[in-house]
Write a protein that holds these residues in place. Structure first.
Motif: not given
Lengths: 386, 386
Positions: B380-382, B384-386
């Motif tokens: 899983s990536a990003e 930071h709230s994406e």
DNA sequence: ACAGTTTCCCGTAAATGC
DNA sequence: TGCATTTACGGGAAACTG
């Protein structure tokens, strides 16, 4: 005796700002028989919009009359260029000729040009007018204004249909995607490829739609927010265009940025790649942001993990060029030596091979290393010309 | 019924820019017997300068009349505040009331205020006027304008002597040095100490002069260039003031910057110090620059050397705070490991002891290190709230 | 050609209007 | 109140003007 005509604006054509100069040029496309008097052109703003029925009324502050002259570059046609036209507000009016709650950015205006000429005792009136203009008081509206211009010119052939946005037609994705790619190639030098456009299409219309025939509404393109986000599709896309223009031009044009990648695609791409493989993509949650995602070697035979940084926006990129950020990025895990996790640009290009030519492409403002400091004899200081 | 009065300007008082709003306030310092009518004040620009004999004539674009009101904060005196006054150019005139080739920055103007009041059938005229103002069309002149204001208020008690710069008096170094130190303490929070003022005095007047009684001319202070440099003494000093205000405030106020040190003094200070001892000083060759000089261990028993870097100016400091530059500065000598040569702030304070509290005092815009990147489950990536 | 001076206008922040 | 729209003006650069 009418001819289509287009004004110019240093930033974006067909958008003008009250109180700021713009330039416009009119050509007479027929050759007149020699006349012994001068052909004077008059410029009028919003000539055919009845005052009192427009929402905002503008007028030209500067000289509106100018004499046509033989154009050097062409075959003797007459032309005239107005170089310092400035418009200004008059006031807001109550009755509007358009319907619905349109925004200022959808309000179309026009410039008209008139001239008269007399031959053999007969008065001949010449008249032409510009394509629709948008008047914007603030740079912050530029993006929305430009969307109006694009939508108008994409979907109508009429040179002047000021009521267009009262019921704006839909665009097919086939048409629209071509225009979007053209925006990128015009403003940056590289357009959008099939994969990038595909991601944009899915973002705009959902995954299942048969894309090229799918219809996109003006509202969906520019007015409604993307679900869960505080901005519309075009606001988001244009913020990326601006980011590229200002901070990413060389690496964008050099094809180092995949950019438009859904998280699903990103996962599919990176899943089986070497640890240290990374790609660059534009943030979908922040306006004008770019981030990188890399494959992290897992500690103990688990599946590798994908890690991303918080998006870099213009404020950080103006302090340090993105290529240098990629070169110098380090992760400090407690107790270990800082290490740069970015090794191979997807699919498998060694990082320095892709980015070397862009390191310091804009000079790094905050450089901290000196190759060999100047020095002079014993106890002399400041050799740098002081 | 006259009272001294002073207008205000957000940036620097007594300097106004055509087309930009300024605010001014007039108080009536005597208590009037109750009157049943309103006291209306009129504002006039350059009332007593005969039109046609001034070089540039200005007028107030906005409303010039306003009624006085009882001031809440004081003991019932009347006052009136003009909040949105704007002046504008009329034109340039040929005959000037002042002599000599004065610059625009030396051209003094004034605001006058008039009111009339009638008591027992007798008309009484009230009138007052401002201290001299300087009108400047561009921020780039601000430094010179401010010098005029300082010089005027230092050397005359007259509230209004618009011809002052036709033959400006000299200032003693005693007076002037006090004003200079006061500039620093007003705008930054820390004034200049004796050593710093001494260096400035020598720079301005030469080494031999008996300083406090020595006279400095207006020209030497602000108009003539420093020998061999393309700028005057005040231009140089003010550029440093600006640099401190924008980029060095905490470390200046914390007394980490010796700043005003001649090269001779620098040499004397550092001569016998440990290798790694350094001091910070302002560039004398560049406007608004700061540099550091350190003692380098010589290779083989020779005398130690002093090395300096090229001055850092606002463009570099806006990318990276100066404290971080000092922390991270490295010298790469061919074939050796990069090393930070800055160890002890003169005379002998360990660097981190002086600067630790200032590291990241302004947040580093171009930070390259992430303490622990966000991460989530496998692939899983990003996060930071994406 | 040049220097002193002004204008121009982007971009951000704040104010204003609806 | 909140959002849409305009105004304000610092800052750097270009344009002007004698």
């Amino acid at each position: 005796e009418k001819q289509p005509w287009m004004p110019t604006h240093p930033q974006k054509p067909l958008i003008i700002k009250p109180g700021v100069q713009f330039t416009t040029k009119v050509r007479l496309l027929v050759k007149l028989p020699e006349v012994d008097y001068q052909l004077k052109v008059k410029t009028i703003f919003d000539k055919d919009l009845p005052p009192g029925r427009v929402r905002r009324q503008f007028f030209i502050l500067t000289s509106t009359h100018k004499v046509m002259d033989v154009e050097e570059s062409s075959n003797g046609c007459l032309s005239v260029e107005f170089r310092h036209l400035v418009t200004s507000h008059l006031h807001l009016c109550v009755f509007c000729w358009f319907q619905g709650p349109l925004s200022v950015m959808e309000e179309l205006h026009s410039l008209s040009f008139e001239a008269q000429f007399n031959i053999l005792g007969i008065n001949i009136d010449l008249e032409t007018c510009s394509f629709p203009l948008v008047v914007s008081s603030s740079l912050s509206q530029l993006s929305g204004c430009w969307a109006s211009i694009m939508w108008y010119n994409l979907l109508t052939d009429k040179p002047r249909n000021l009521g267009f946005f009262a019921s704006p037609p839909q665009a097919s994705w086939g048409q629209l995607s071509e225009v979007l790619s053209w925006q990128f190639s015009t403003f940056t030098g590289r357009g959008l490829n099939r994969e990038q456009l595909c991601m944009l299409g899915e973002k705009l219309m959902g995954q299942q739609a048969s894309h090229n025939e799918c219809q996109v509404s003006w509202s969906k393109f520019c007015k409604e927010n993307i679900p869960g986000k505080p901005f519309s599709f075009w606001m988001w896309l244009d913020s990326i265009l601006e980011l590229i223009k200002k901070h990413l031009l060389p690496i964008w044009n050099d094809n180092c940025i995949m950019g438009f990648v859904s998280k699903e695609t990103e996962r599919a791409c990176l899943k089986d790649k070497e640890p240290g493989t990374f790609l660059l993509r534009f943030s979908e949650s922040h306006l004008g942001g770019i981030t990188f995602t890399w494959v992290k070697q897992s500690d103990s035979g688990e599946a590798p993990k994908l890690i991303s940084v918080e998006p870099y926006t213009k404020s950080r990129l103006s302090a340090l060029p993105f290529a240098n950020i990629i070169r110098d990025y380090k992760v400090i895990v407690d107790g270990e030596v800082p290490e740069n996790p970015l090794k191979f640009l997807y699919p498998d290009i060694p990082k320095d091979e892709s980015f070397r030519r862009h390191y310091n492409s804009q000079q790094s403002k905050g450089k901290m290393f000196t190759k060999t400091p100047h020095r002079t004899g014993p106890l002399s200081a400041e050799t740098h010309s002081e």
